[in-house]
Design an enzyme around this catalytic site. Structure first.
Site, PDB file in Angstrom:
ATOM      1  N   PHE A 160     -13.873 -14.003 -44.884  1.00  0.00           N
ATOM      2  CA  PHE A 160     -14.961 -13.106 -44.500  1.00  0.00           C
ATOM      3  C   PHE A 160     -14.423 -11.691 -44.326  1.00  0.00           C
ATOM      4  O   PHE A 160     -13.331 -11.488 -43.786  1.00  0.00           O
ATOM      5  CB  PHE A 160     -15.612 -13.571 -43.202  1.00  0.00           C
ATOM      6  CG  PHE A 160     -16.687 -14.599 -43.401  1.00  0.00           C
ATOM      7  CD1 PHE A 160     -18.027 -14.261 -43.263  1.00  0.00           C
ATOM      8  CD2 PHE A 160     -16.364 -15.906 -43.735  1.00  0.00           C
ATOM      9  CE1 PHE A 160     -19.022 -15.210 -43.456  1.00  0.00           C
ATOM     10  CE2 PHE A 160     -17.354 -16.860 -43.931  1.00  0.00           C
ATOM     11  CZ  PHE A 160     -18.692 -16.506 -43.796  1.00  0.00           C
ATOM     12  N   GLU A 178     -23.798 -10.939 -47.761  1.00  0.00           N
ATOM     13  CA  GLU A 178     -24.898 -11.155 -46.830  1.00  0.00           C
ATOM     14  C   GLU A 178     -25.525  -9.796 -46.545  1.00  0.00           C
ATOM     15  O   GLU A 178     -24.880  -8.917 -45.984  1.00  0.00           O
ATOM     16  CB  GLU A 178     -24.393 -11.814 -45.544  1.00  0.00           C
ATOM     17  CG  GLU A 178     -23.775 -13.188 -45.793  1.00  0.00           C
ATOM     18  CD  GLU A 178     -23.197 -13.821 -44.540  1.00  0.00           C
ATOM     19  OE1 GLU A 178     -22.996 -13.088 -43.537  1.00  0.00           O
ATOM     20  OE2 GLU A 178     -22.936 -15.036 -44.558  1.00  0.00           O
ATOM     21  N   CYS A 210     -34.282  -6.845 -34.980  1.00  0.00           N
ATOM     22  CA  CYS A 210     -32.874  -7.254 -34.896  1.00  0.00           C
ATOM     23  C   CYS A 210     -32.016  -6.434 -33.935  1.00  0.00           C
ATOM     24  O   CYS A 210     -31.084  -6.999 -33.333  1.00  0.00           O
ATOM     25  CB  CYS A 210     -32.240  -7.297 -36.284  1.00  0.00           C
ATOM     26  SG  CYS A 210     -32.357  -5.753 -37.216  1.00  0.00           S
ATOM     27  N   CYS A 228     -29.179  -8.603 -31.951  1.00  0.00           N
ATOM     28  CA  CYS A 228     -27.966  -8.722 -32.780  1.00  0.00           C
ATOM     29  C   CYS A 228     -26.716  -8.682 -31.906  1.00  0.00           C
ATOM     30  O   CYS A 228     -26.578  -7.838 -31.023  1.00  0.00           O
ATOM     31  CB  CYS A 228     -27.929  -7.582 -33.798  1.00  0.00           C
ATOM     32  SG  CYS A 228     -26.474  -7.643 -34.883  1.00  0.00           S
ATOM     33  N   ASP A 229     -25.791  -9.619 -32.154  1.00  0.00           N
ATOM     34  CA  ASP A 229     -24.560  -9.668 -31.356  1.00  0.00           C
ATOM     35  C   ASP A 229     -23.311  -9.454 -32.204  1.00  0.00           C
ATOM     36  O   ASP A 229     -22.194  -9.765 -31.787  1.00  0.00           O
ATOM     37  CB  ASP A 229     -24.456 -11.008 -30.608  1.00  0.00           C
ATOM     38  CG  ASP A 229     -24.448 -12.204 -31.558  1.00  0.00           C
ATOM     39  OD1 ASP A 229     -24.552 -12.016 -32.792  1.00  0.00           O
ATOM     40  OD2 ASP A 229     -24.349 -13.349 -31.062  1.00  0.00           O
ATOM     41  N   THR A 230     -23.479  -8.904 -33.409  1.00  0.00           N
ATOM     42  CA  THR A 230     -22.360  -8.683 -34.321  1.00  0.00           C
ATOM     43  C   THR A 230     -21.663  -7.367 -34.016  1.00  0.00           C
ATOM     44  O   THR A 230     -22.318  -6.349 -33.772  1.00  0.00           O
ATOM     45  CB  THR A 230     -22.850  -8.671 -35.780  1.00  0.00           C
ATOM     46  OG1 THR A 230     -23.527  -9.887 -36.046  1.00  0.00           O
ATOM     47  CG2 THR A 230     -21.686  -8.519 -36.740  1.00  0.00           C
ATOM     48  N   HIS A 243     -20.754 -23.531 -38.177  1.00  0.00           N
ATOM     49  CA  HIS A 243     -19.523 -22.952 -37.637  1.00  0.00           C
ATOM     50  C   HIS A 243     -19.536 -22.948 -36.118  1.00  0.00           C
ATOM     51  O   HIS A 243     -18.479 -23.050 -35.478  1.00  0.00           O
ATOM     52  CB  HIS A 243     -19.298 -21.543 -38.182  1.00  0.00           C
ATOM     53  CG  HIS A 243     -20.423 -20.597 -37.939  1.00  0.00           C
ATOM     54  ND1 HIS A 243     -21.649 -20.718 -38.574  1.00  0.00           N
ATOM     55  CD2 HIS A 243     -20.551 -19.511 -37.140  1.00  0.00           C
ATOM     56  CE1 HIS A 243     -22.444 -19.751 -38.190  1.00  0.00           C
ATOM     57  NE2 HIS A 243     -21.811 -19.017 -37.304  1.00  0.00           N
ATOM     58  N   CYS A 303     -24.373  -0.223 -40.153  1.00  0.00           N
ATOM     59  CA  CYS A 303     -25.654  -0.844 -40.460  1.00  0.00           C
ATOM     60  C   CYS A 303     -26.715   0.248 -40.469  1.00  0.00           C
ATOM     61  O   CYS A 303     -26.592   1.237 -39.732  1.00  0.00           O
ATOM     62  CB  CYS A 303     -25.993  -1.913 -39.421  1.00  0.00           C
ATOM     63  SG  CYS A 303     -27.573  -2.755 -39.726  1.00  0.00           S
TER      64      CYS A 303
END
Length: 242
Positions: A35, A126, A62, A66-68, A236, A41
């Site tokens: 990855f 993605e 989002c 969003c937790d990214t 995952h 973003c």
């Protein structure tokens, strides 16, 4: 002229992290993958204090959940060849890579896809669907599109705002994004077949968090009434791998 110059330049790629793990979702769930998380973003800044502001500005849900982590802090810069080499070093014998973000198509271009292909990688991406492949992956040198091999789209805006020309898998995060809201966009799915039958590859993924149980039940109920859709399970997290 500005757009052409952007397509031609050997630009630096700002990368938050590169790691080897298992693909946890979709058709390739369980497959070893490298990855690559790209910085940036176009729907949320990535900083806590801007969640409500960005949600209102972009008319997207989002930013609220969003937790990214895709902010620039701790990231590294690479050119296309350097990045392909770094991915190769992390992946070793694994030749399946996933470009993610944030929104990776803000950075991905034909040079990077070519560099990855030259090292034997099958390239998945993605994306939220708001960036056109024609704008991001057109090769002025070769006068053709050099896109990723596999495209997973998880839209976060209404379908009229989506510029992505086609996708292989569609993932909607319920309850905020529902099949009836994307009936026209679904027609952009590229046909993929197994034993003569087209794979649906249309997924409903329950929003994680405090209301995950209700979101999961909603996804199940919708799928039972709409057999072209599937419930997306984040394997995952079940396997406790990053």
């Amino acid at each position: 002229m500005v757009l052409e110059e952007r397509k031609l330049e050997k630009r630096a790629f700002q990368i938050k992290a590169i790691w080897k793990t298992l693909q946890g979702e979709g058709l390739f769930a369980g497959r070893p993958a490298v990855f690559i998380r790209m910085v940036g973003c176009n729907l949320w800044s990535g900083y806590e204090g801007t969640r409500e502001r960005d949600s209102q500005r972009n008319k997207a849900e989002c930013p609220k959940w969003c937790d990214t982590e895709f902010t620039k802090e701790g990231s590294q810069s690479y050119d296309a060849v350097e990045l392909a080499q770094a991915i190769l070093e992390v992946g070793k014998d694994t030749r399946f890579c996933v470009l993610t973000g944030g929104e990776p198509l803000l950075q991905v271009n034909a040079d990077l896809i070519e560099a990855l292909h030259s090292n034997g990688f099958f390239v998945a991406i993605e994306t939220n669907g708001t960036v056109s492949l024609q704008d991001s992956c057109w090769s002025s040198k070769q006068q053709k599109l050099i896109p990723p091999d596999w495209i997973v789209c998880s839209p976060k805006l209404q379908e009229s705002a989506l510029k992505l020309e086609y996708f292989d898998e569609l993932k909607l995060i319920v309850p905020n994004y529902l099949p009836e809201q994307f009936s026209q966009f679904c027609r952009r799915q590229r046909s993929n077949y197994v034993q003569g039958s087209q794979l649906p590859l249309l997924w409903l993924q329950p929003e994680d968090g405090a209301h995950v149980r209700e979101a999961t039940q909603l996804a199940v109920n919708i799928v039972l009434e709409n057999p072209l859709w599937r419930v997306s399970v984040q394997t995952h997290k079940i396997l406790e791998v990053e």
